[in-house]
Design a protein around this motif. Structure first.
Motif, short mmCIF file in Angstrom:
data_model
loop_
_atom_site.label_atom_id
_atom_site.label_comp_id
_atom_site.label_asym_id
_atom_site.label_seq_id
_atom_site.Cartn_x
_atom_site.Cartn_y
_atom_site.Cartn_z
N TRP A 13 71.39 47.25 9.00
CA TRP A 13 70.43 47.84 9.94
C TRP A 13 70.11 49.29 9.62
N GLN A 14 71.11 50.07 9.23
CA GLN A 14 70.91 51.50 8.97
C GLN A 14 70.03 51.74 7.74
N ARG A 15 69.77 50.68 6.96
CA ARG A 15 68.92 50.83 5.77
C ARG A 15 67.58 50.14 5.93
N LEU A 16 67.31 49.64 7.14
CA LEU A 16 66.03 49.00 7.46
C LEU A 16 65.30 49.85 8.49
N THR A 17 63.98 49.88 8.38
CA THR A 17 63.21 50.74 9.27
C THR A 17 62.62 49.97 10.45
N THR A 18 62.35 50.76 11.49
CA THR A 18 61.67 50.28 12.70
C THR A 18 60.44 51.17 12.88
N ALA A 19 59.76 50.98 13.97
CA ALA A 19 58.60 51.82 14.27
C ALA A 19 59.01 53.27 14.54
N TYR A 20 60.29 53.48 14.85
CA TYR A 20 60.74 54.83 15.22
C TYR A 20 61.96 55.28 14.43
N GLY A 21 62.07 54.88 13.19
CA GLY A 21 63.20 55.32 12.38
C GLY A 21 64.01 54.14 11.85
N ARG A 22 65.30 54.35 11.76
CA ARG A 22 66.19 53.32 11.22
C ARG A 22 66.62 52.34 12.31
N GLY A 23 67.09 51.18 11.89
CA GLY A 23 67.49 50.13 12.82
C GLY A 23 68.93 50.18 13.28
N ALA A 96 54.48 36.16 0.07
CA ALA A 96 55.78 36.58 0.56
C ALA A 96 56.84 36.41 -0.52
N VAL A 97 57.96 37.10 -0.34
CA VAL A 97 59.09 36.88 -1.23
C VAL A 97 59.56 35.45 -1.02
N GLU A 98 60.29 34.92 -2.00
CA GLU A 98 60.65 33.51 -1.96
C GLU A 98 61.58 33.15 -0.80
N THR A 99 62.56 34.01 -0.51
CA THR A 99 63.47 33.76 0.61
C THR A 99 63.58 35.02 1.46
N MET A 100 63.89 34.85 2.72
CA MET A 100 64.02 35.99 3.61
C MET A 100 65.15 36.92 3.16
N ASN A 101 66.21 36.35 2.60
CA ASN A 101 67.33 37.17 2.14
C ASN A 101 66.93 38.16 1.05
N GLU A 102 65.88 37.84 0.30
CA GLU A 102 65.41 38.77 -0.72
C GLU A 102 64.98 40.11 -0.11
N LEU A 103 64.60 40.09 1.17
CA LEU A 103 64.19 41.33 1.84
C LEU A 103 65.36 42.30 2.01
N LEU A 104 66.58 41.82 1.72
CA LEU A 104 67.75 42.69 1.77
C LEU A 104 68.18 43.15 0.38
N ASP A 105 67.35 42.86 -0.63
CA ASP A 105 67.62 43.36 -1.98
C ASP A 105 67.53 44.88 -1.98
N GLU A 106 68.28 45.48 -2.85
CA GLU A 106 68.36 46.94 -2.94
C GLU A 106 66.98 47.58 -3.09
N LYS A 107 66.08 46.94 -3.82
CA LYS A 107 64.77 47.55 -4.06
C LYS A 107 63.94 47.73 -2.79
N TYR A 108 64.29 47.00 -1.71
CA TYR A 108 63.57 47.12 -0.45
C TYR A 108 64.29 48.00 0.58
N LEU A 109 65.58 48.17 0.40
CA LEU A 109 66.38 48.92 1.37
C LEU A 109 66.19 50.42 1.20
N TRP A 110 66.28 51.12 2.31
CA TRP A 110 66.22 52.57 2.28
C TRP A 110 67.60 53.11 1.93
N PRO A 111 67.66 54.35 1.41
CA PRO A 111 68.97 54.91 1.03
C PRO A 111 69.89 55.04 2.25
N GLU A 112 71.19 55.08 1.99
CA GLU A 112 72.17 55.27 3.07
C GLU A 112 71.88 56.56 3.83
N ASP A 113 71.59 57.61 3.08
CA ASP A 113 71.37 58.94 3.65
C ASP A 113 69.96 59.01 4.24
#
Length: 182
Positions: A13-23, A96-113
């Motif tokens: 969640w901390q590496r995925l975005t929402t309308a108002y920041g991180r999740g 769309a990407v082939e599977t929903m889990n692909e949306l958690l690949d590093e290339k889509y995730l925001w940095p930890e910081d």
């Protein structure tokens, strides 16, 4: 550990975005049933966010376990808010990407910081918002809602108070062709 905790703990969640920041706050909001707050994070100005399909996946799994009289109008309104952003007739043409889990690949995730988040948003195409990923938030959200139609229908048949709101939601999940047949 219950299944809800297990599900929410396996999503970064901390590496995925929402309308108002991180999740980051989403697991707590799900756990406490704060549907209005969740709705404002996963749908805003007809846009879906990185967190949207994941929130829907968890909420819809939990919804299927609830008794119809336990379901709140705010929860149904959350699903309606998401459905209202989706152009059902364009879903087949989405890339769309082939599977929903692909949306958690590093290339889509925001940095930890989170320090440089403002700079990330200023990029022409922020991480996780290229056309394929962005289309995927809509496609997978639609598929999750569409798969839940039997659950929505069962709730509608048992909960007269929610029936009008669920009927509206079900109409939104139909294509023009499906509506014309009725």
């Amino acid at each position: 550990m219950d299944s809800l905790t297990h599900l929410t703990n396996n999503i970064p969640w901390q590496r995925l975005t929402t309308a108002y920041g991180r999740g980051t706050d989403i697991p707590q909001l799900i756990e406490t049933g704060q549907y209005e707050e969740l709705s404002s994070l996963i749908e805003h100005q007809s846009t879906l966010w990185q967190t949207t399909p994941w929130v829907l996946m968890i909420l819809l799994q939990e919804l299927s376990k609830q008794k119809p009289e336990q379901v709140s109008l705010q929860e149904i309104q959350l699903y309606t808010a998401v459905a209202s952003t989706i152009n059902v007739d364009e879903m087949d043409s989405q890339h769309a990407v082939e599977t929903m889990n692909e949306l958690l690949d590093e290339k889509y995730l925001w940095p930890e910081d989170e320090e440089d988040d403002e700079l990330w948003w200023e990029e022409e195409e922020p991480r996780g918002y290229d056309q394929e990923a962005f289309s995927s938030y809509f496609s997978y959200s639609y598929l999750l809602l569409k798969d839940a139609i039997p659950v929505f229908t069962a709730i509608m048949e048992e909960n007269d108070k929610l029936a009008p709101a669920i009927q509206e939601l079900l109409l939104m999940l139909q294509s023009e062709g499906e509506r014309a047949v009725e």
